[in-house]
Design a protein around this motif. Structure first.
Motif, PDB file in Angstrom:
ATOM      1  N   PHE A   7       0.834  -1.200   0.000  1.00 61.99           N
ATOM      2  CA  PHE A   7       0.000   0.000   0.000  1.00 61.99           C
ATOM      3  C   PHE A   7       0.874   1.256   0.000  1.00 61.99           C
ATOM      4  CE2 PHE A   7      -2.798   3.094   2.242  1.00 61.99           C
ATOM      5  CZ  PHE A   7      -3.727   3.233   1.218  1.00 61.99           C
ATOM      6  N   LEU A   8       1.928   1.253   0.771  1.00 58.45           N
ATOM      7  CA  LEU A   8       2.846   2.382   0.804  1.00 58.45           C
ATOM      8  C   LEU A   8       3.504   2.585  -0.565  1.00 58.45           C
ATOM      9  CD1 LEU A   8       3.948   4.488   2.803  1.00 58.45           C
ATOM     10  CD2 LEU A   8       5.807   2.913   3.282  1.00 58.45           C
ATOM     11  N   ASP A   9       3.899   1.506  -1.211  1.00 60.82           N
ATOM     12  CA  ASP A   9       4.470   1.596  -2.562  1.00 60.82           C
ATOM     13  C   ASP A   9       3.470   2.211  -3.544  1.00 60.82           C
ATOM     14  OD1 ASP A   9       6.817   0.389  -1.710  1.00 60.82           O
ATOM     15  OD2 ASP A   9       6.244  -1.604  -2.443  1.00 60.82           O
ATOM     16  N   TYR A  10       2.219   1.800  -3.435  1.00 63.98           N
ATOM     17  CA  TYR A  10       1.165   2.327  -4.302  1.00 63.98           C
ATOM     18  C   TYR A  10       0.994   3.834  -4.088  1.00 63.98           C
ATOM     19  CZ  TYR A  10      -3.503   3.147  -6.167  1.00 63.98           C
ATOM     20  OH  TYR A  10      -4.576   3.654  -6.847  1.00 63.98           O
ATOM     21  N   LEU A  11       0.896   4.254  -2.833  1.00 67.16           N
ATOM     22  CA  LEU A  11       0.748   5.680  -2.530  1.00 67.16           C
ATOM     23  C   LEU A  11       1.966   6.472  -2.989  1.00 67.16           C
ATOM     24  CD1 LEU A  11      -0.817   5.544   1.044  1.00 67.16           C
ATOM     25  CD2 LEU A  11      -1.965   6.073  -1.109  1.00 67.16           C
ATOM     26  N   ASP A  12       3.138   5.896  -2.821  1.00 71.02           N
ATOM     27  CA  ASP A  12       4.376   6.559  -3.225  1.00 71.02           C
ATOM     28  C   ASP A  12       4.390   6.810  -4.734  1.00 71.02           C
ATOM     29  OD1 ASP A  12       6.829   7.684  -2.534  1.00 71.02           O
ATOM     30  OD2 ASP A  12       7.919   5.808  -2.781  1.00 71.02           O
ATOM     31  N   LYS A  13       3.980   5.817  -5.510  1.00 67.05           N
ATOM     32  CA  LYS A  13       3.925   5.976  -6.964  1.00 67.05           C
ATOM     33  C   LYS A  13       2.830   6.942  -7.398  1.00 67.05           C
ATOM     34  CE  LYS A  13       5.749   1.425  -7.879  1.00 67.05           C
ATOM     35  NZ  LYS A  13       5.441   0.044  -8.262  1.00 67.05           N
ATOM     36  N   LEU A  14       1.702   6.893  -6.711  1.00 69.61           N
ATOM     37  CA  LEU A  14       0.553   7.710  -7.076  1.00 69.61           C
ATOM     38  C   LEU A  14       0.771   9.196  -6.782  1.00 69.61           C
ATOM     39  CD1 LEU A  14      -2.366   7.452  -8.168  1.00 69.61           C
ATOM     40  CD2 LEU A  14      -3.106   7.218  -5.791  1.00 69.61           C
ATOM     41  N   PRO A  17       5.031  11.814  -2.650  1.00 69.02           N
ATOM     42  CA  PRO A  17       5.080  12.803  -1.567  1.00 69.02           C
ATOM     43  C   PRO A  17       6.503  13.026  -1.057  1.00 69.02           C
ATOM     44  CG  PRO A  17       4.462  10.701  -0.679  1.00 69.02           C
ATOM     45  CD  PRO A  17       4.537  10.523  -2.178  1.00 69.02           C
ATOM     46  N   ASP A  18       6.679  14.090  -0.317  1.00 62.71           N
ATOM     47  CA  ASP A  18       7.957  14.341   0.357  1.00 62.71           C
ATOM     48  C   ASP A  18       8.051  13.534   1.638  1.00 62.71           C
ATOM     49  OD1 ASP A  18       8.815  16.212  -1.539  1.00 62.71           O
ATOM     50  OD2 ASP A  18       7.749  17.831  -0.513  1.00 62.71           O
ATOM     51  N   ALA A  19       6.891  13.249   2.246  1.00 64.19           N
ATOM     52  CA  ALA A  19       6.873  12.505   3.509  1.00 64.19           C
ATOM     53  C   ALA A  19       5.546  11.786   3.698  1.00 64.19           C
ATOM     54  CB  ALA A  19       7.098  13.453   4.674  1.00 64.19           C
ATOM     55  N   PHE A  20       5.606  10.696   4.429  1.00 59.26           N
ATOM     56  CA  PHE A  20       4.424  10.007   4.918  1.00 59.26           C
ATOM     57  C   PHE A  20       4.421  10.205   6.424  1.00 59.26           C
ATOM     58  CE2 PHE A  20       5.053   7.441   1.034  1.00 59.26           C
ATOM     59  CZ  PHE A  20       3.774   7.506   0.512  1.00 59.26           C
ATOM     60  N   ILE A  21       3.347  10.740   6.950  1.00 61.25           N
ATOM     61  CA  ILE A  21       3.223  10.984   8.382  1.00 61.25           C
ATOM     62  C   ILE A  21       2.229   9.972   8.945  1.00 61.25           C
ATOM     63  CG2 ILE A  21       2.702  12.693  10.162  1.00 61.25           C
ATOM     64  CD1 ILE A  21       5.037  13.460   8.285  1.00 61.25           C
ATOM     65  N   PHE A  22       2.673   9.199   9.909  1.00 54.78           N
ATOM     66  CA  PHE A  22       1.850   8.152  10.508  1.00 54.78           C
ATOM     67  C   PHE A  22       1.364   8.582  11.874  1.00 54.78           C
ATOM     68  CE2 PHE A  22       4.480   6.028   7.433  1.00 54.78           C
ATOM     69  CZ  PHE A  22       3.632   5.099   6.871  1.00 54.78           C
ATOM     70  N   GLY A  23       0.078   8.375  12.124  1.00 54.63           N
ATOM     71  CA  GLY A  23      -0.506   8.754  13.403  1.00 54.63           C
ATOM     72  C   GLY A  23      -1.117   7.572  14.115  1.00 54.63           C
ATOM     73  N   GLU A  24      -1.778   7.891  15.224  1.00 52.11           N
ATOM     74  CA  GLU A  24      -2.531   6.945  16.041  1.00 52.11           C
ATOM     75  C   GLU A  24      -1.674   5.750  16.458  1.00 52.11           C
ATOM     76  OE1 GLU A  24      -5.399   7.817  17.329  1.00 52.11           O
ATOM     77  OE2 GLU A  24      -5.443   9.640  16.152  1.00 52.11           O
ATOM     78  N   ALA A  25      -2.161   4.534  16.287  1.00 51.35           N
ATOM     79  CA  ALA A  25      -1.489   3.345  16.820  1.00 51.35           C
ATOM     80  C   ALA A  25      -0.089   3.146  16.248  1.00 51.35           C
ATOM     81  CB  ALA A  25      -2.340   2.110  16.559  1.00 51.35           C
ATOM     82  N   ILE A  26       0.115   3.476  14.986  1.00 49.64           N
ATOM     83  CA  ILE A  26       1.443   3.315  14.380  1.00 49.64           C
ATOM     84  C   ILE A  26       2.437   4.269  15.012  1.00 49.64           C
ATOM     85  CG2 ILE A  26       2.779   3.571  12.257  1.00 49.64           C
ATOM     86  CD1 ILE A  26       0.263   2.633  10.757  1.00 49.64           C
ATOM     87  N   SER A  27       2.018   5.487  15.257  1.00 52.17           N
ATOM     88  CA  SER A  27       2.947   6.464  15.829  1.00 52.17           C
ATOM     89  C   SER A  27       3.329   6.109  17.261  1.00 52.17           C
ATOM     90  CB  SER A  27       2.362   7.872  15.788  1.00 52.17           C
ATOM     91  OG  SER A  27       1.252   7.983  16.634  1.00 52.17           O
ATOM     92  N   ARG A  28       2.446   5.442  17.967  1.00 51.73           N
ATOM     93  CA  ARG A  28       2.728   5.050  19.349  1.00 51.73           C
ATOM     94  C   ARG A  28       3.934   4.118  19.414  1.00 51.73           C
ATOM     95  NH1 ARG A  28      -1.858   1.735  21.757  1.00 51.73           N
ATOM     96  NH2 ARG A  28      -2.731   2.843  20.001  1.00 51.73           N
ATOM     97  N   ASP A  29       4.075   3.224  18.427  1.00 53.16           N
ATOM     98  CA  ASP A  29       5.181   2.268  18.393  1.00 53.16           C
ATOM     99  C   ASP A  29       6.021   2.472  17.131  1.00 53.16           C
ATOM    100  OD1 ASP A  29       6.705   0.199  19.359  1.00 53.16           O
ATOM    101  OD2 ASP A  29       5.362  -1.378  18.663  1.00 53.16           O
ATOM    102  N   HIS A  30       6.228   3.740  16.766  1.00 50.19           N
ATOM    103  CA  HIS A  30       6.885   4.062  15.499  1.00 50.19           C
ATOM    104  C   HIS A  30       8.320   3.549  15.396  1.00 50.19           C
ATOM    105  CE1 HIS A  30       8.240   7.381  18.041  1.00 50.19           C
ATOM    106  NE2 HIS A  30       9.276   7.454  17.225  1.00 50.19           N
ATOM    107  N   ALA A  39      10.368   3.552   1.657  1.00 51.92           N
ATOM    108  CA  ALA A  39       9.740   4.461   0.699  1.00 51.92           C
ATOM    109  C   ALA A  39      10.776   5.488   0.271  1.00 51.92           C
ATOM    110  CB  ALA A  39       8.534   5.152   1.320  1.00 51.92           C
ATOM    111  N   ARG A  40      10.543   6.095  -0.880  1.00 49.82           N
ATOM    112  CA  ARG A  40      11.426   7.192  -1.313  1.00 49.82           C
ATOM    113  C   ARG A  40      11.222   8.403  -0.423  1.00 49.82           C
ATOM    114  NH1 ARG A  40       9.747   7.149  -7.493  1.00 49.82           N
ATOM    115  NH2 ARG A  40       7.787   6.983  -6.394  1.00 49.82           N
ATOM    116  N   ALA A  41      10.008   8.575   0.051  1.00 46.23           N
ATOM    117  CA  ALA A  41       9.673   9.706   0.922  1.00 46.23           C
ATOM    118  C   ALA A  41      10.106   9.408   2.361  1.00 46.23           C
ATOM    119  CB  ALA A  41       8.175   9.954   0.877  1.00 46.23           C
TER     120      ALA A  41
END
Length: 64
Positions: A7-14, A17-30, A39-41
């Protein structure tokens, strides 16, 4: 984890972006989670970690 990477690869190609910012549960254990993704970003957690949604909602409500 493979689905998340695909999914990240898909978003990166689409969006290229310069960055992917992750929130909520992912950010807790980032520290553990983000090192598994590529990712390139830049990959980063939100500044407010698990409270990012609450802070964003409060800021939005205050702006209106």
């Amino acid at each position: 984890m493979l689905r998340a990477q695909r999914f990240l690869d898909y978003l990166d190609k689409l969006f290229s972006p310069d960055a992917f910012i992750f929130g909520e549960a992912i950010s807790r254990d980032h520290a553990r989670f983000l090192q598994l993704l590529r990712a390139r970003a830049r990959l980063a957690p939100t500044r407010f970690f698990n409270d990012a949604g609450i802070v964003g909602a409060a800021l939005s409500a205050n702006a209106h």
